[in-house]
Design an enzyme around this catalytic site. Sequence first.
Site, PDB file in Angstrom:
ATOM      1  N   ASP A  56      -3.527   1.700   6.176  1.00 46.07           N
ATOM      2  CA  ASP A  56      -3.700   3.138   6.076  1.00 46.07           C
ATOM      3  C   ASP A  56      -2.560   3.674   6.932  1.00 46.07           C
ATOM      4  O   ASP A  56      -2.620   3.564   8.163  1.00 46.07           O
ATOM      5  CB  ASP A  56      -5.057   3.563   6.639  1.00 46.07           C
ATOM      6  N   HIS A  57      -1.519   4.198   6.307  1.00 39.55           N
ATOM      7  CA  HIS A  57      -0.310   4.444   7.105  1.00 39.55           C
ATOM      8  C   HIS A  57      -0.523   5.515   8.177  1.00 39.55           C
ATOM      9  O   HIS A  57       0.224   5.585   9.136  1.00 39.55           O
ATOM     10  CB  HIS A  57       0.901   4.758   6.217  1.00 39.55           C
ATOM     11  N   HIS A 116      -7.364   8.443   4.880  1.00 43.68           N
ATOM     12  CA  HIS A 116      -6.721   9.053   6.056  1.00 43.68           C
ATOM     13  C   HIS A 116      -7.675   9.960   6.841  1.00 43.68           C
ATOM     14  O   HIS A 116      -7.774   9.879   8.060  1.00 43.68           O
ATOM     15  CB  HIS A 116      -5.493   9.873   5.636  1.00 43.68           C
TER      16      HIS A 116
HETATM   17  C1  BG6 Z   1      -0.571   9.106   0.664  1.00 45.63           C
HETATM   18  C2  BG6 Z   1      -1.079   9.883  -0.529  1.00 45.63           C
HETATM   19  O1  BG6 Z   1      -1.514   8.162   1.056  1.00 45.63           O
HETATM   20  O2  BG6 Z   1      -0.321  10.011   1.722  1.00 45.63           O
HETATM   21  C3  BG6 Z   1      -0.091  10.960  -0.931  1.00 45.63           C
HETATM   22  O3  BG6 Z   1      -1.278   9.002  -1.629  1.00 45.63           O
HETATM   23  C4  BG6 Z   1       0.267  11.818   0.258  1.00 45.63           C
HETATM   24  O4  BG6 Z   1      -0.621  11.754  -1.982  1.00 45.63           O
HETATM   25  C5  BG6 Z   1       0.662  10.982   1.458  1.00 45.63           C
HETATM   26  O5  BG6 Z   1       1.340  12.653  -0.117  1.00 45.63           O
HETATM   27  C6  BG6 Z   1       0.851  11.827   2.703  1.00 45.63           C
HETATM   28  O6  BG6 Z   1       1.392  11.060   3.741  1.00 45.63           O
HETATM   29  P1  BG6 Z   1       2.264  11.711   4.882  1.00 45.63           P
HETATM   30  O7  BG6 Z   1       2.560  10.599   5.823  1.00 45.63           O
HETATM   31  O8  BG6 Z   1       3.494  12.277   4.243  1.00 45.63           O
HETATM   32  O9  BG6 Z   1       1.422  12.809   5.485  1.00 45.63           O
END
Ligand code: BG6
Length: 484
Positions: free
Chosen positions: A171-172, A234
């Site tokens: 989960d980044h 997230h």
């Molecule tokens: C991803 C989603 O997990 O997270 C995307 O699939 C979203 O739809 C993205 O744009 C948002 O990540 P960040 O790091 O740019 O806030």
Amino acid sequence: TAREPVLIFLFGATGDLARRKLYSALYRLYTRDQEFAVIGLARRTHTDETYRDLINDSLPSEVGQRKHFLERFYYRRLDITRPESFASLSTFCEELDARYHLHGNRIFYLSLAPCFFAEAAKQLKKSGLAETKGWKRLVIEKPFGHNKESSKELNDSLLHAFNENEIYRIDHYLGKEMVQNIEVLRFANPIFEAIWNRRYISNVQITLSETLGVGDRANYYDQTGALLDMVQNHIMQLLTLVAMEPPVRLETNDVRYEKVKVLKAVRPMNIHNVTEQIVRGQYSRGIDANRERLRGYLDENNIRSDSETETFVAAQFMIDNYRWQGVPFYIRTGKRMSEKATQIVIQFKKLPKNPYFHNVNHVGPNLLVIYISPDEGLSLKLNVKETGETGNTIPISMKFRNNALAMENMQDAYERLIADCIKGDSTNFTRWDEVAYSWEIVDSIVDSWKKRHVPVDYYEAGSMGPVSADELLEKNGHHWWPLM
Ligand code: BG6
């Protein structure tokens, strides 16, 4: 813990994520002396040279020392459904092991369409690639299933080839600097921990807003929607980090154990409360900050003109435990909102009695704001005396904020997570039971939406969401704090 050398099998090597995030993360690890070699795998035809060109093109322009970095990348064409593709890799990976002294350590990174996750794991087992004299780890991107049942099936199939402690579910958001800082903020500062509960906190607001629309991901997004794309993973992760009890030790399973307890305590939705506590939105036509026109979701390429997919969700979650009884956790996320930002606001309770009623300024509540992106930092809003003799109070903000420029030189989320995986630290990855409980919550919402036929509320592209998202808080006498 030291980072050992490793051979990385990168599935989906020509894909979007690899090009946007993974190669630059690997580059930064390389500059920090990480020893590795990579076998890039995908369906397209490439030679090692054309593959290296593709990687080269995806690195930021100012990057130096490319040659030695690129030489560690090799390409092999692979069709996930064909066992021969996998079998043909075994001699090659032994060769790379020996050439780069990688001790048989292997990471299998699945940056693939989710329909291939289970098959890839199966073939890794069958081909013997997952049997190695060093350690082996599987990194898997989202989405992890599309409901609890399918995620369990996927998990069971992964478990045929890997143990739970070898599976790194990404989960980044858990790799972001300020997300990792929530724990430190809470558990290294007794002044906060003492008041981190229902007696002093009025409500919590978590916003993940995006300005982009669905872009070229229509196929994926229209079947997924904001609830599954952002809330299941997230948002639930941020909520658990804010709400969890202090872990006994900061070890992987102690932390994850506390997170699971929060997810277990989140009150599920049902057909009675779903319309009161959740808003589904979809963007319609609008304008952005530069007054450029923006298309509505239904006019986007490859979106069905009658699509009911939500591009926005706002919700009020209640956590049924001692610490949080009665404290709403408001969350909102959406595409095509007015700003791209991730922030968490902790709103503290009002003065028990206001001795400053003569004040011309309204005495606002104390707010602790955690900025996750684009800026990283914290602010604490306090009331102080206005200079002079007015006797008024004025609000001030104590801030610690890193600007975006300074951050560019720091680690990014993917670099941190890949480094953790190489170290064997899975604290910032999601354990199976976290995934399962989070799906239970989301399934309860999907189910109730279906049963009640809840329609989407439209909001103008470039706004902060539908009016119903404001009403959700107004009912409780609260309002969304603007992004700060
Ligand atoms: C991803 C989603 O997990 O997270 C995307 O699939 C979203 O739809 C993205 O744009 C948002 O990540 P960040 O790091 O740019 O806030």
